[in-house]
Design a protein around this motif. Structure first.
Motif, PDB file in Angstrom:
ATOM      1  N   ALA A 199       8.362 -44.106 -67.519  1.00 49.25           N
ATOM      2  CA  ALA A 199       9.671 -43.485 -67.307  1.00 49.25           C
ATOM      3  C   ALA A 199      10.356 -43.097 -68.610  1.00 49.25           C
ATOM      4  O   ALA A 199      10.251 -43.795 -69.620  1.00 49.25           O
ATOM      5  CB  ALA A 199      10.570 -44.421 -66.513  1.00 49.25           C
ATOM      6  N   VAL A 200      11.039 -41.978 -68.565  1.00 53.85           N
ATOM      7  CA  VAL A 200      11.824 -41.445 -69.680  1.00 53.85           C
ATOM      8  C   VAL A 200      13.187 -41.016 -69.132  1.00 53.85           C
ATOM      9  O   VAL A 200      13.362 -40.912 -67.911  1.00 53.85           O
ATOM     10  CB  VAL A 200      11.109 -40.241 -70.342  1.00 53.85           C
ATOM     11  N   PRO A 201      14.154 -40.756 -69.994  1.00 52.92           N
ATOM     12  CA  PRO A 201      15.428 -40.248 -69.488  1.00 52.92           C
ATOM     13  C   PRO A 201      15.219 -39.006 -68.617  1.00 52.92           C
ATOM     14  O   PRO A 201      14.441 -38.118 -68.973  1.00 52.92           O
ATOM     15  CB  PRO A 201      16.204 -39.902 -70.759  1.00 52.92           C
ATOM     16  N   GLY A 202      15.882 -38.990 -67.483  1.00 54.04           N
ATOM     17  CA  GLY A 202      15.750 -37.867 -66.558  1.00 54.04           C
ATOM     18  C   GLY A 202      14.664 -38.042 -65.511  1.00 54.04           C
ATOM     19  O   GLY A 202      14.454 -37.154 -64.684  1.00 54.04           O
ATOM     20  N   THR A 203      13.986 -39.177 -65.502  1.00 52.19           N
ATOM     21  CA  THR A 203      12.963 -39.437 -64.491  1.00 52.19           C
ATOM     22  C   THR A 203      13.601 -39.476 -63.106  1.00 52.19           C
ATOM     23  O   THR A 203      14.632 -40.102 -62.920  1.00 52.19           O
ATOM     24  CB  THR A 203      12.246 -40.776 -64.768  1.00 52.19           C
ATOM     25  N   ILE A 204      12.950 -38.800 -62.157  1.00 52.91           N
ATOM     26  CA  ILE A 204      13.435 -38.765 -60.787  1.00 52.91           C
ATOM     27  C   ILE A 204      12.319 -39.231 -59.862  1.00 52.91           C
ATOM     28  O   ILE A 204      11.225 -38.672 -59.868  1.00 52.91           O
ATOM     29  CB  ILE A 204      13.895 -37.361 -60.385  1.00 52.91           C
ATOM     30  N   ILE A 205      12.630 -40.267 -59.079  1.00 54.67           N
ATOM     31  CA  ILE A 205      11.671 -40.799 -58.122  1.00 54.67           C
ATOM     32  C   ILE A 205      12.295 -40.713 -56.741  1.00 54.67           C
ATOM     33  O   ILE A 205      13.336 -41.314 -56.467  1.00 54.67           O
ATOM     34  CB  ILE A 205      11.275 -42.242 -58.462  1.00 54.67           C
ATOM     35  N   ALA A 206      11.658 -39.926 -55.873  1.00 51.31           N
ATOM     36  CA  ALA A 206      12.093 -39.742 -54.496  1.00 51.31           C
ATOM     37  C   ALA A 206      11.306 -40.720 -53.636  1.00 51.31           C
ATOM     38  O   ALA A 206      10.085 -40.628 -53.541  1.00 51.31           O
ATOM     39  CB  ALA A 206      11.834 -38.299 -54.064  1.00 51.31           C
ATOM     40  N   LEU A 207      11.998 -41.672 -53.037  1.00 53.31           N
ATOM     41  CA  LEU A 207      11.360 -42.785 -52.344  1.00 53.31           C
ATOM     42  C   LEU A 207      11.647 -42.717 -50.846  1.00 53.31           C
ATOM     43  O   LEU A 207      12.805 -42.652 -50.436  1.00 53.31           O
ATOM     44  CB  LEU A 207      11.913 -44.083 -52.938  1.00 53.31           C
ATOM     45  N   ASP A 208      10.587 -42.699 -50.065  1.00 47.41           N
ATOM     46  CA  ASP A 208      10.718 -42.671 -48.613  1.00 47.41           C
ATOM     47  C   ASP A 208       9.735 -43.674 -48.023  1.00 47.41           C
ATOM     48  O   ASP A 208       8.880 -44.202 -48.725  1.00 47.41           O
ATOM     49  CB  ASP A 208      10.406 -41.275 -48.062  1.00 47.41           C
ATOM     50  N   GLY A 209       9.849 -43.903 -46.722  1.00 46.31           N
ATOM     51  CA  GLY A 209       8.880 -44.767 -46.078  1.00 46.31           C
ATOM     52  C   GLY A 209       9.389 -45.390 -44.805  1.00 46.31           C
ATOM     53  O   GLY A 209      10.539 -45.208 -44.408  1.00 46.31           O
ATOM     54  N   ASP A 210       8.480 -46.130 -44.193  1.00 45.58           N
ATOM     55  CA  ASP A 210       8.807 -46.843 -42.968  1.00 45.58           C
ATOM     56  C   ASP A 210       9.977 -47.801 -43.212  1.00 45.58           C
ATOM     57  O   ASP A 210      10.149 -48.301 -44.324  1.00 45.58           O
ATOM     58  CB  ASP A 210       7.611 -47.681 -42.509  1.00 45.58           C
TER      59      ASP A 210
END
Length: 162
Positions: A29-40
């Motif tokens: 990870a670095v500044p500006g990292t975007i993680i879109a998290l979905d799931g059951d």
């Protein structure tokens, strides 16, 4: 090519496997990292987020931002912006000024991100977590653009265990 994409499936047979995945991605990870998290429901989105936050040096208790929508934490390496957009409409989410987080100096993890897909930057890491039986979880990870496609390649090379 700058706009390459990557994909990997990571099997977590235990909570330690989930934490190992979170630690590995936190290292990248670095500044500006975007993680879109979905799931059951109950698949471990918040558990994964907690492990990720701890890996970037967040010492506070990280819990689900279901009712507060956005929680901000200071980590030793990066700031951590934890969002839960489950209860928001697209219009409500658009009014929150999410770009300040997405293009800020920290890491943004958005739980239930598919609900605001139109508002997310095109370059991001998407993680979908689902139950795989006997307490195992399957993480379907897709990287869109640089550096996220390379992250998927690294995870593929690393395999499920170190």
């Amino acid at each position: 090519m700058e706009w390459n994409n990557g994909e990997v499936i990571w099997m977590a047979h235990s909570q330690e496997d989930t934490m190992r995945l979170a630690r590995k991605l936190a290292e990248l990870a670095v500044p500006g990292t975007i993680i879109a998290l979905d799931g059951d429901l109950g698949a471990g989105k918040t558990t994964w987020s907690q492990a990720f936050a701890a890996s970037i040096g967040v010492r506070d208790v990280v819990n689900s931002p279901t009712f507060t929508i956005i929680k901000e934490y200071e980590g030793e390496q990066l700031s951590f912006y934890h969002m839960d957009v489950y209860r928001l409409s697209m219009e409500e989410a658009d009014e929150l000024g999410l770009d300040e987080y997405f293009f800020g100096d920290g890491v943004t993890v958005v739980e239930w991100a598919s609900l605001i897909d139109e508002l997310l930057p095109p370059r991001r890491l998407e993680i979908y977590i689902e139950h795989a039986g006997d307490g195992a979880r399957e993480f379907r990870i897709k990287g869109y653009g640089v550096p996220y496609a390379q992250w998927c390649q690294l995870l593929n090379e690393m395999g499920e265990s170190e």
